[in-house]
Write a protein that holds these residues in place. Structure first.
Motif, mmCIF file in Angstrom:
data_model
loop_
_atom_site.group_PDB
_atom_site.id
_atom_site.type_symbol
_atom_site.label_atom_id
_atom_site.label_comp_id
_atom_site.label_asym_id
_atom_site.label_seq_id
_atom_site.Cartn_x
_atom_site.Cartn_y
_atom_site.Cartn_z
ATOM 1 N N THR A 69 6.722 0.769 -8.319
ATOM 2 C CA THR A 69 7.773 1.661 -7.821
ATOM 3 C C THR A 69 7.175 2.971 -7.345
ATOM 4 O OG1 THR A 69 8.157 2.530 -10.046
ATOM 5 C CG2 THR A 69 9.529 0.672 -9.346
ATOM 6 N N ASN A 70 7.933 3.670 -6.492
ATOM 7 C CA ASN A 70 7.480 4.988 -6.057
ATOM 8 C C ASN A 70 8.086 6.069 -6.961
ATOM 9 O OD1 ASN A 70 10.137 5.142 -5.284
ATOM 10 N ND2 ASN A 70 9.724 5.375 -3.080
ATOM 11 N N GLU A 71 7.976 7.314 -6.551
ATOM 12 C CA GLU A 71 8.425 8.422 -7.393
ATOM 13 C C GLU A 71 9.930 8.393 -7.653
ATOM 14 O OE1 GLU A 71 6.787 11.436 -4.837
ATOM 15 O OE2 GLU A 71 5.322 11.985 -6.363
ATOM 16 N N THR A 72 10.674 7.789 -6.732
ATOM 17 C CA THR A 72 12.137 7.723 -6.902
ATOM 18 C C THR A 72 12.569 6.409 -7.536
ATOM 19 O OG1 THR A 72 12.418 6.824 -4.666
ATOM 20 C CG2 THR A 72 12.466 9.224 -4.903
ATOM 21 N N ASP A 73 11.639 5.681 -8.109
ATOM 22 C CA ASP A 73 11.894 4.409 -8.786
ATOM 23 C C ASP A 73 12.391 3.310 -7.839
ATOM 24 O OD1 ASP A 73 11.055 5.305 -11.260
ATOM 25 O OD2 ASP A 73 13.043 6.093 -11.764
ATOM 26 N N HIS A 74 12.092 3.438 -6.565
ATOM 27 C CA HIS A 74 12.407 2.355 -5.627
ATOM 28 C C HIS A 74 11.343 1.256 -5.761
ATOM 29 C CE1 HIS A 74 13.837 0.349 -2.008
ATOM 30 N NE2 HIS A 74 12.574 0.284 -1.594
ATOM 31 N N VAL A 75 11.782 0.013 -5.949
ATOM 32 C CA VAL A 75 10.850 -1.098 -6.182
ATOM 33 C C VAL A 75 10.280 -1.579 -4.849
ATOM 34 C CG1 VAL A 75 10.587 -3.439 -7.068
ATOM 35 C CG2 VAL A 75 12.088 -1.813 -8.257
ATOM 36 N N PHE A 76 8.941 -1.509 -4.727
ATOM 37 C CA PHE A 76 8.266 -1.996 -3.536
ATOM 38 C C PHE A 76 7.648 -3.379 -3.729
ATOM 39 C CE2 PHE A 76 8.461 2.471 -2.415
ATOM 40 C CZ PHE A 76 8.702 2.411 -1.062
ATOM 41 N N TRP A 77 7.344 -3.734 -4.942
ATOM 42 C CA TRP A 77 6.764 -5.052 -5.218
ATOM 43 C C TRP A 77 7.112 -5.433 -6.650
ATOM 44 C CZ3 TRP A 77 3.510 -6.873 -9.009
ATOM 45 C CH2 TRP A 77 3.015 -8.179 -8.837
ATOM 46 N N SER A 78 7.365 -6.728 -6.870
ATOM 47 C CA SER A 78 7.619 -7.196 -8.226
ATOM 48 C C SER A 78 7.352 -8.691 -8.305
ATOM 49 C CB SER A 78 9.068 -6.920 -8.639
ATOM 50 O OG SER A 78 9.966 -7.726 -7.886
ATOM 51 N N THR A 79 7.108 -9.173 -9.494
ATOM 52 C CA THR A 79 6.997 -10.622 -9.705
ATOM 53 C C THR A 79 8.389 -11.232 -9.604
ATOM 54 O OG1 THR A 79 7.140 -10.206 -12.091
ATOM 55 C CG2 THR A 79 4.936 -10.510 -11.141
ATOM 56 N N SER A 116 0.859 -1.182 0.000
ATOM 57 C CA SER A 116 0.000 0.000 0.000
ATOM 58 C C SER A 116 0.896 1.233 0.000
ATOM 59 C CB SER A 116 -0.913 0.006 1.232
ATOM 60 O OG SER A 116 -1.748 1.138 1.226
ATOM 61 N N LEU A 117 0.852 1.997 -1.095
ATOM 62 C CA LEU A 117 1.767 3.122 -1.298
ATOM 63 C C LEU A 117 0.991 4.375 -1.682
ATOM 64 C CD1 LEU A 117 4.496 1.237 -3.384
ATOM 65 C CD2 LEU A 117 4.679 1.955 -1.004
ATOM 66 N N PRO A 118 1.630 5.512 -1.706
ATOM 67 C CA PRO A 118 0.946 6.744 -2.149
ATOM 68 C C PRO A 118 0.421 6.606 -3.575
ATOM 69 C CG PRO A 118 3.009 7.264 -1.056
ATOM 70 C CD PRO A 118 2.988 5.787 -1.227
ATOM 71 N N ALA A 119 -0.574 7.395 -3.904
ATOM 72 C CA ALA A 119 -1.212 7.319 -5.219
ATOM 73 C C ALA A 119 -0.276 7.718 -6.348
ATOM 74 C CB ALA A 119 -2.456 8.198 -5.238
ATOM 75 N N SER A 120 0.845 8.350 -6.021
ATOM 76 C CA SER A 120 1.778 8.784 -7.055
ATOM 77 C C SER A 120 2.666 7.652 -7.556
ATOM 78 C CB SER A 120 2.657 9.914 -6.512
ATOM 79 O OG SER A 120 3.349 9.480 -5.344
ATOM 80 N N SER A 121 2.568 6.450 -6.950
ATOM 81 C CA SER A 121 3.385 5.315 -7.397
ATOM 82 C C SER A 121 2.900 4.828 -8.752
ATOM 83 C CB SER A 121 3.309 4.185 -6.373
ATOM 84 O OG SER A 121 3.774 4.616 -5.118
ATOM 85 N N LYS A 122 3.719 3.990 -9.398
ATOM 86 C CA LYS A 122 3.360 3.527 -10.738
ATOM 87 C C LYS A 122 3.592 2.032 -10.898
ATOM 88 C CE LYS A 122 7.894 4.687 -12.725
ATOM 89 N NZ LYS A 122 8.596 5.457 -13.779
#
Length: 851
Positions: free
Chosen positions: A101-111, A84-90
Motif C-alpha cells: 500500500t501507499n501512504e494513503t493505504d491504497h492497495v497497489f498489489w496483493s496476493t 514500482s512505487l515510491p519508497a514511502s510505501s509499505k
C-alpha cells in the motif's frame, strides 16, 4: 548539572531504543502475520527481512517498493512484484495475505483471496516465497507467479510464460513446445534449436531447469519430451532478457557463465535493428542499416522511414488517423530480393495460392496490415502487422518470397483553400467544340481496345481450362519451367526408343536434347479430368522446388492430352537396382550417404518449401543415384497430380505396399509422418540389403539363418522389421547388417540407423520424429531417439502374417486382392491401437500400378 545530563541521556536512549531494535541486519526464516515493513524501516542496505535456511536466498522490500527474492551470492533478483512505487510505501502481512500500500493505504498489489488464514510467511531454500497455514499447507507461492526468471526446482506449466521486464517478449510453454514470442508473434521454438533433443511426442505439461539442463516434461513428471543437456555447474537460472533472448546461465565463483542462448542468430531477434531496420546476417552476429529506399527516422529506439518524403508509413487501426491519411492512397515500397521477416518462418500465411496483386489488395483493405511478403511460386500471402519489427537479409527460407511495405501517398490540392474543379461537367463547359470531339474519339478508342482485351482474356481462360485437345500456346504462367513440344521430346528420345523405367505414372525414357543434355522423360498417364491449367499450375510449383537431394524438373509438355515431365538424368538408376541387385555391393559409407541425402530431401519437402509437399511414395525405386555419390528423390510432388482414377483398389490410398504407413488403411488423416514411416522402412532395407517383405535369397543367407530366440521364426522367411525390433531389444545390431559387407561396418554404426528406422515406423504418427530431426540424428546434432516398444508391437502381428503368407506363394492375384481387401477392412473397423494387421507384409507391388 550531571543529573540533568543523565536524565537527558536516559530520555534519548528511551526514544532511540525502538529504532535501534529494528535497525541492523536482523533476518528471519519465518514471519507471522501482523508484520509491516518499509524500505526505510528494515533492515540492511538491500531492504532484506527474510532469509532461507542456508542463506542462499533473501527476500527484500526494495526502495521502489517491490517485494523481491534475490540470490544472495550473486545479488540477482529471481522474482519480484511488478509494482514500482515510491519508497514511502509499505508491505503488510496479515492473516489474509500480503499487500503493498501507499501512504494513503491504497492497495497497489496483493496476493489473491486465500482458502484459509495465513500462519506464516517463509522463504524456502529453493527461492520459493510461500504463505502457509497452521497445518503448514501452502496457500500461495511465488513459483506459481513467474516473472522473467526460472530457478532450479520451479516449474513453468503449460499456458504460463516468462515475460521480459521491457520489450514485450515472452517465453511461452505450449502442450508441444516452448516458444519465444514478441507481441504475440512467434520467432523461435525450442524444438527447432540445434542443441535441443526431442525424446518423445508426448504432450508437454511443464518446463523445468535443473543441475543437468533444461527439460520439457510430460504429465507423468518422468517422460522427457524435449531436453537441452548442460554440464553440471553452479547455481543455474533460465531467463528471458530484455532484448528477447532466452538465456540459461550458471553462477560460478563470482561471475555468470552463459550456457545456452537462443535464438542463436542475431537477426532473428524481432527488434534487433529497430522498426523496419535491416539486419544483415553475419556469422553469429549482424549489422544494422535501413533497407534501400528507406532512411533513418532519427528515433532513439531505431526506426527506418521511406526516403521519399512524399510517402509515409500508415498508422495501425488503434492509432488516431489524421485528415492526411484519410485523403491518401495506398502504395507499396518493394524490398530487395533475399529479404525476409523474423516471423514469416513460424507464421501461417493469411492466404495461400493468390497472386501478388490479390495479396496487396487484401492488405490495402485491412488497416492492421502494414506490409506483406508474397511467395511467387506458392502464392502464400503474409501480413506484417503492428508493431513492425526488423527485416533480415540473407534468408534461408523461400528465396522467391518478396517483401513490400505499405505506404500512403497524400493527395492534396495545390491551393488547399480552393476545391478541386469538378470534371467532366466543368471540363465540358470550358472545352472548345473541336477539343470535345477529339476527347470523345479518344474515349471511344480506349473503350473499344479495352473490350477487345477483355474478350481475348476470356477466350484465353476458356482455352486454358478446357480439357479438349486445344493447344496450350496461349497459356503463360509465371514460374513455369521450359515447355517442350511433343515433337521435340519424340526427337530427343528417338521416338521413345530407350525405356529406362516404369511406374504408376507411366513409362520413363532416356533422351538427349539438342544441346547434348541427357534427360529422363516421364510420360504421365491417368490424369483423369484434370485440365491443362491445373496441370501447369502444379508444374510451376514443382519446377520451382530446388534442392541438392531432389531431382530437378527441367521442363514439361502439355499438348492435347499428352503430358510429359522432363527430369535431369541420373546415370546410376534407382537405389533398388544397386541395393537388391547382383552387382557390386554398396559399401556402408555410401549407404549412410544415401540415407542422409534422402532424409535431407524429404526434410526440405516437409518444411523447406511452400506449399509443403508430402511425397506419399517413398521407396528405393524413387531414390536415384548418380556419380560422385549424388542422391536424389524423384516423383516428389506427383501425388499432387494423381487422380482418384489412378488407384484401382483404394481411391484414397497413395504409395506402395511394403512402405505404407498404418494410417493409410484406417482412413486417418495423412500427414508428412506417413513419409517418415516409409523412410524408416527404406532405412531398414539399406541396412539389410534386402526387401523387408521378401525372404532371404541364396546369396544373402548365412550361418545366421537360425531360429530367432524370441519368436522361433526362421530368419530366411522372417519379416525383417520384426527381426530388427527383436535384435534391437537384445542389442545384437551387427546381425542385421547386410552379410555381403563381410564385417566392414561397426556395431554402433548399424545401431544408429536401426534405432532411427524403428523410431520412424512407430505405429502412432505423433511418436515418429520429423524428417528435420532425422537429419539431425544422422548428422549427430540431435540425440538418437529411443524406439518405443509399445508402439512397435504391431510389427509382431505383421511378422506372423508375413510368415503365413510366405508359405502361400502359389496364390493367384485374385486371392491376393481378396486378402488385401479383407485386411484393409480389419484396419477400418479397428479402434484399439496395435490390435490390427497390416498390408506391409504383402508383396511390394504398387497400389497405383507397377513401378
Amino acid at each position: 548539572m550531571a543529573s540533568s545530563s543523565v536524565f537527558f541521556f536516559f530520555i534519548l536512549w528511551a526514544l532511540l531504543l525502538p529504532l535501534l531494535t529494528f535497525s541492523g541486519p536482523l533476518y528471519f526464516h519465518s514471519i507471522a502475520p501482523n508484520f509491516t515493513s518499509s524500505y526505510f524501516q528494515y533492515i540492511d542496505h538491500s531492504g532484506a527481512f527474510l532469509v532461507s535456511s542456508n542463506s542462499t536466498f533473501k527476500a527484500s522490500f526494495t526502495n521502489q517498493s517491490q517485494l523481491s527474492v534475490f540470490h544472495d551470492s550473486s545479488n540477482t533478483i529471481v522474482w519480484s512484484t511488478v509494482t514500482s512505487l515510491p519508497a514511502s510505501s509499505k508491505l503488510s502481512l496479515t492473516v489474509n495475505g500480503l499487500t503493498i500500500t501507499n501512504e494513503t493505504d491504497h492497495v497497489f498489489w496483493s496476493t489473491p483471496k486465500l482458502q484459509s488464514r495465513v500462519a506464516a510467511l517463509r522463504l524456502l531454500e529453493t527461492g520459493n516465497l510461500v504463505l502457509a497455514d497452521e497445518k503448514n499447507a501452502s496457500l500461495w507461492q511465488s513459483f506459481d507467479y513467474p516473472v522473467d526468471t526460472l530457478v532450479v526446482g520451479q516449474r513453468l506449466s503449460v499456458g504460463k510464460a516468462l515475460s521480459s521486464a521491457t520489450g514485450g517478449y515472452r517465453l511461452m510453454v505450449t502442450n508441444s513446445d516452448a516458444v519465444l514470442q514478441w507481441n504475440g508473434m512467434t520467432y523461435w521454438k525450442l524444438s527447432m534449436d540445434t542443441k535441443a533433443y526431442k525424446d518423445s511426442n508426448a504432450e508437454v505439461a511443464f518446463m523445468a531447469v535443473n543441475g543437468t539442463g533444461l527439460y520439457l516434461f510430460a504429465g507423468d513428471e518422468l517422460t522427457v519430451v524435449i531436453q537441452v543437456s548442460l554440464a553440471q555447474l553452479g547455481f543455474r537460472i533460465a531467463k528471458i532478457d530484455t532484448d528477447g533472448r532466452f538465456i540459461i546461465s550458471s553462477f560460478i565463483g563470482e561471475s555468470w557463465t552463459i550456457e545456452f542462448s537462443a535464438p542463436v542468430e542475431h537477426c532473428q531477434l524481432p527488434l534487433i535493428c529497430g522498426r523496419l531496420g535491416l539486419c544483415t546476417r553475419r556469422a553469429m552476429s549482424g549489422t544494422c542499416l535501413c533497407p534501400r529506399g528507406f532512411r533513418n527516422g532519427g528515433h532513439l529506439n531505431g526506426e527506418c522511414i521511406p526516403a521519399d518524403k512524399s510517402v509515409s508509413l500508415p498508422s495501425d487501426c488503434n492509432s488516431s488517423v489524421g485528415l492526411t491519411e484519410l485523403n491518401s492512397s495506398v502504395s507499396y515500397l518493394k524490398l530487395d530480393d533475399g529479404m525476409d521477416y523474423f516471423a514469416n518462418a513460424l507464421t501461417e500465411p493469411v492466404k495461400r495460392g493468390v497472386s501478388l496483386s490479390v495479396c496487396k489488395g487484401l492488405c490495402s483493405e485491412n488497416c492492421s496490415c502494414l506490409g506483406i511478403f508474397h511467395g511467387n511460386s506458392s502464392g502464400s500471402c503474409y501480413f506484417l502487422q503492428n508493431p513492425l519489427g526488423s527485416i533480415m537479409s540473407g534468408s534461408t527460407s523461400m528465396k522467391d518470397r518478396l517483401g513490400y511495405i505499405k505506404t500512403l501517398v497524400a493527395h492534396t490540392p495545390e491551393n488547399p483553400d480552393e476545391k478541386s474543379p469538378k470534371f467532366p461537367v466543368l471540363g465540358l463547359v470550358l472545352l472548345p467544340s473541336s477539343g470535345f470531339i477529339l476527347f470523345v474519339i479518344v474515349i471511344g478508342i480506349l473503350c473499344w481496345r479495352r473490350n477487345r482485351i477483355l474478350k481475348a482474356a476470356d477466350r484465353t481462360l476458356d482455352r486454358c481450362e478446357s480439357t479438349s485437345s486445344a493447344e496450350l500456346e496461349v497459356l503463360s504462367i509465371a514460374g513455369l519451367p521450359v515447355r517442350f513440344d511433343f515433337e521435340e521430346l519424340a526427337a530427343a528420345t528417338e521416338n521413345f526408343k530407350t525405356q529406362i523405367g516404369r511406374g504408376g505414372f507411366g513409362m520413363v525414357y532416356k533422351g538427349t536434347l539438342p544441346d547434348g543434355t541427357v534427360v529422363a522423360v516421364k510420360k504421365i498417364t491417368n490424369l483423369g479430368v484434370q485440365g491443362k491449367k491445373e496441370f501447369c499450375t502444379e508444374i510451376a510449383i514443382i519446377g520451382n522446388i530446388h534442392h541438392f537431394n531432389l531431382v530437378r524438373l527441367k521442363g514439361f509438355c502439355a499438348q492435347g492430352r499428352q503430358r510429359f515431365l522432363v527430369y535431369e538424368y541420373m546415370n546410376r538408376g534407382s537405389l533398388d537396382r544397386t541395393l537388391f541387385g547382383s552387382g557390386p555391393v554398396l559399401e556402408w559409407q555410401e549407404r549412410f550417404k544415401i540415407a542422409l541425402g534422402t532424409a535431407r530431401g524429404l526434410a526440405y519437402l516437409h518444411s523447406g518449401c511452400e506449399p509443403k509437399i508430402i511425397h506419399c511414395d517413398v521407396k528405393p525405386e524413387n531414390i536415384l543415384l548418380h556419380d560422385y555419390s549424388q542422391v536424389k528423390i524423384t516423383d516428389f510432388g506427383l501425388s499432387k497430380l494423381l487422380s482418384p482414377e489412378q488407384s484401382t483398389l483404394f481411391t484414397a490410398m497413395r504409395g506402395t505396399r511394403g512402405y505404407l504407413a498404418p494410417e493409410w488403411l484406417t482412413r486417418s488423416a495423412i500427414s508428412d509422418k506417413a513419409d517418415v514411416y516409409s523412410y524408416g522402412m527404406v532405412l531398414l532395407e539399406i541396412v539389410s540389403g534386402r526387401k523387408n517383405s521378401s525372404s532371404l535369397t541364396s546369396n544373402q543367407s548365412t550361418e545366421k539363418d537360425s531360429a530367432s530366440p524370441s519368436s522361433g521364426l526362421n530368419l530366411r522367411s522372417m519379416y525383417f522389421p520384426l527381426l530388427a525390433l527383436e535384435m534391437h531389444e537384445q542389442r545384437r545390431y551387427l546381425e542385421l547388417a547386410d552379410p555381403r559387407l563381410e564385417g566392414r561396418v561397426l556395431a554402433e554404426e548399424v545401431e544408429k540407423l536401426v534405432r532411427i528406422a524403428l523410431s520412424c515406423v512407430h505405429e502412432e504418427p505423433s511418436l515418429r520424429p520429423s524428417m528435420t530431426n532425422v537429419v539431425g540424428m544422422l548428422e549427430g546434432g540431435v540425440a538418437l531417439s529411443e524406439p518405443r516398444i509399445q508402439s512397435l508391437n504391431f510389427l509382431r502381428s505383421y511378422g506372423r502374417s508375413f510368415t503365413k503368407e510366405s508359405r502361400m506363394e502359389t496364390c493367384n492375384k485374385q486371392n491376393e486382392f481378396e486378402m488385401f481387401t479383407r485386411v484393409g477392412a480389419m484396419f477400418n473397423s479397428t479402434t484399439t491401437s496395435g490390435s490390427y494387421n497390416s498390408l506391409s507384409y504383402i508383396s511390394s507391388q504398387d497400389v497405383s500400378g507397377p513401378r
